[in-house]
Design a protein around this motif. Structure first.
Motif, short mmCIF file in Angstrom:
data_model
loop_
_atom_site.label_atom_id
_atom_site.label_comp_id
_atom_site.label_asym_id
_atom_site.label_seq_id
_atom_site.Cartn_x
_atom_site.Cartn_y
_atom_site.Cartn_z
N GLN A 188 -26.48 34.76 2.94
CA GLN A 188 -27.86 34.79 3.41
C GLN A 188 -28.32 36.23 3.54
N ASN A 189 -29.01 36.70 2.51
CA ASN A 189 -29.53 38.06 2.49
C ASN A 189 -30.89 38.07 3.18
N PRO A 190 -31.02 38.75 4.32
CA PRO A 190 -32.29 38.71 5.08
C PRO A 190 -33.48 39.27 4.31
N ARG A 191 -33.23 40.03 3.24
CA ARG A 191 -34.35 40.53 2.45
C ARG A 191 -35.00 39.41 1.63
N GLU A 192 -34.25 38.33 1.43
CA GLU A 192 -34.76 37.25 0.60
C GLU A 192 -34.71 35.89 1.29
N VAL A 193 -33.92 35.79 2.35
CA VAL A 193 -33.73 34.52 3.05
C VAL A 193 -34.25 34.66 4.49
N ALA A 194 -34.92 33.62 4.97
CA ALA A 194 -35.50 33.64 6.31
C ALA A 194 -34.43 33.37 7.36
N THR A 195 -33.59 34.36 7.63
CA THR A 195 -32.52 34.21 8.62
C THR A 195 -33.04 34.53 10.02
N LYS A 196 -32.34 34.05 11.03
CA LYS A 196 -32.73 34.31 12.41
C LYS A 196 -32.52 35.79 12.74
N PHE A 197 -33.55 36.42 13.27
CA PHE A 197 -33.53 37.83 13.65
C PHE A 197 -33.24 38.75 12.45
N GLY A 198 -33.43 38.22 11.23
CA GLY A 198 -33.23 39.05 10.04
C GLY A 198 -31.79 39.50 9.85
N LYS A 199 -30.84 38.68 10.31
CA LYS A 199 -29.43 39.05 10.20
C LYS A 199 -28.84 38.61 8.86
N SER A 200 -27.92 39.40 8.36
CA SER A 200 -27.20 39.04 7.13
C SER A 200 -26.02 38.14 7.51
N MET A 201 -25.85 37.05 6.77
CA MET A 201 -24.78 36.09 7.10
C MET A 201 -24.06 35.64 5.83
N HIS A 202 -22.75 35.42 5.99
CA HIS A 202 -21.93 34.90 4.90
C HIS A 202 -21.22 33.66 5.44
N THR A 203 -21.59 32.49 4.94
CA THR A 203 -21.10 31.22 5.48
C THR A 203 -20.25 30.47 4.47
N PHE A 204 -19.09 29.99 4.89
CA PHE A 204 -18.20 29.22 4.01
C PHE A 204 -18.39 27.73 4.25
N PHE A 205 -18.14 26.94 3.21
CA PHE A 205 -18.33 25.50 3.29
C PHE A 205 -17.36 24.88 4.29
N ALA A 206 -17.85 23.91 5.03
CA ALA A 206 -16.99 23.14 5.93
C ALA A 206 -16.18 22.14 5.10
N LYS A 207 -15.01 21.79 5.59
CA LYS A 207 -14.17 20.82 4.90
C LYS A 207 -14.58 19.40 5.30
N GLY A 208 -14.28 18.46 4.45
CA GLY A 208 -14.55 17.07 4.77
C GLY A 208 -15.81 16.50 4.16
N PHE A 209 -16.48 17.29 3.29
CA PHE A 209 -17.72 16.82 2.66
C PHE A 209 -17.64 16.97 1.14
N PRO A 210 -16.66 16.33 0.50
CA PRO A 210 -16.51 16.47 -0.96
C PRO A 210 -17.74 16.00 -1.72
N GLU A 211 -18.39 14.93 -1.26
CA GLU A 211 -19.56 14.42 -1.96
C GLU A 211 -20.72 15.40 -1.89
N ALA A 212 -20.78 16.17 -0.81
CA ALA A 212 -21.83 17.18 -0.68
C ALA A 212 -21.64 18.27 -1.74
N GLU A 213 -20.38 18.67 -1.96
CA GLU A 213 -20.11 19.68 -2.98
C GLU A 213 -20.43 19.15 -4.37
N VAL A 214 -20.15 17.88 -4.61
CA VAL A 214 -20.45 17.26 -5.90
C VAL A 214 -21.97 17.26 -6.13
#
Length: 223
Positions: A188-214
């Motif tokens: 989440q690049n705050p220059r292009e993404v509407a993040t909270k307080f303009g913070k940069s974030m790097h988020t990894f996928f949670a486990k247990g949602f294989p259909e979501a990844e598909v």
């Protein structure tokens, strides 16, 4: 009948909001809430000149909020009252530092814009928000159709929400380049993404949602 706005007060409000925006870096949404709080106090006080401030105003306004009702007739929540009082406290503190007000308003006067200890504790004790369980989310993913491009998009967005717990404003402003399927992450690049307080974030996928990844991969491949 509502009194016409006091020009001196309006100028002070504008200067205060400029200070909050550029010095305190508040968002436009937060500034709108602060303006609403200032206007509520100004109306309640009969548009009296802020330069004539007295701590009795603060005490009276606190009593007013304790009796205030919402549009549905319910008592105002303590968290809402706390937010309003916080704005007035910050405004009074700011006024005490302005030329022409230093001899009239003391910084300590701002402390009169406080809730009681009991109400403050209640305001801070935010109730837990209801949220779907993982089982419910998986069931929703299972039954969401994905036969048309629009349905594919919707399922992919819901899948990404399950995988990352990302804020809605950030989710709808993401671009393809921000999603890394191999790394199973979202940047989440705050220059292009509407993040909270303009913070940069790097988020990894949670486990247990294989259909979501598909669903997410199918949509990105389609695009």
């Amino acid at each position: 009948m509502t009194k016409r706005p006091n020009e001196k007060n309006e100028r002070l409000k504008r200067r205060f909001l400029e200070y909050r925006k550029f010095a305190r870096q508040l968002s436009d949404k937060s500034l709108d809430k602060e303006l609403t709080a200032l206007e509520r106090f100004d109306l309640w006080n009969g548009r009296k000149d802020f330069a004539k401030f007295h701590v009795q105003w603060a005490m009276g306004f606190r009593d007013h909020l304790e009796r205030a009702k919402t549009k549905t007739g319910q008592p105002m929540s303590k968290s809402t009252a706390r937010a309003i009082m916080t704005t007035l406290r910050e405004f009074t503190l700011w006024l005490s530092q302005q030329d022409g007000f230093r001899s009239r308003i003391r910084a300590s006067d701002a402390e009169y814009f406080n809730l009681s200890r009991r109400d403050e504790a209640e305001a801070r004790a935010a109730p837990a928000r209801p949220a779907p369980s993982m089982k419910q989310a998986l069931r929703a993913l299972e039954i969401v159709p994905a036969t048309t491009p629009r349905e594919m998009r919707d399922k992919a967005l819901f899948g990404l929400l399950c995988l990352t717990g990302i804020r809605i404003s950030a989710l709808i402003s993401l671009r393809l380049k921000h999603v890394d399927l191999d790394d199973k992450s979202v940047t989440q690049n705050p220059r292009e993404v509407a993040t909270k307080f303009g913070k940069s974030m790097h988020t990894f996928f949670a486990k247990g949602f294989p259909e979501a990844e598909v669903a997410l991969r199918a949509w990105i491949t389609h695009l």
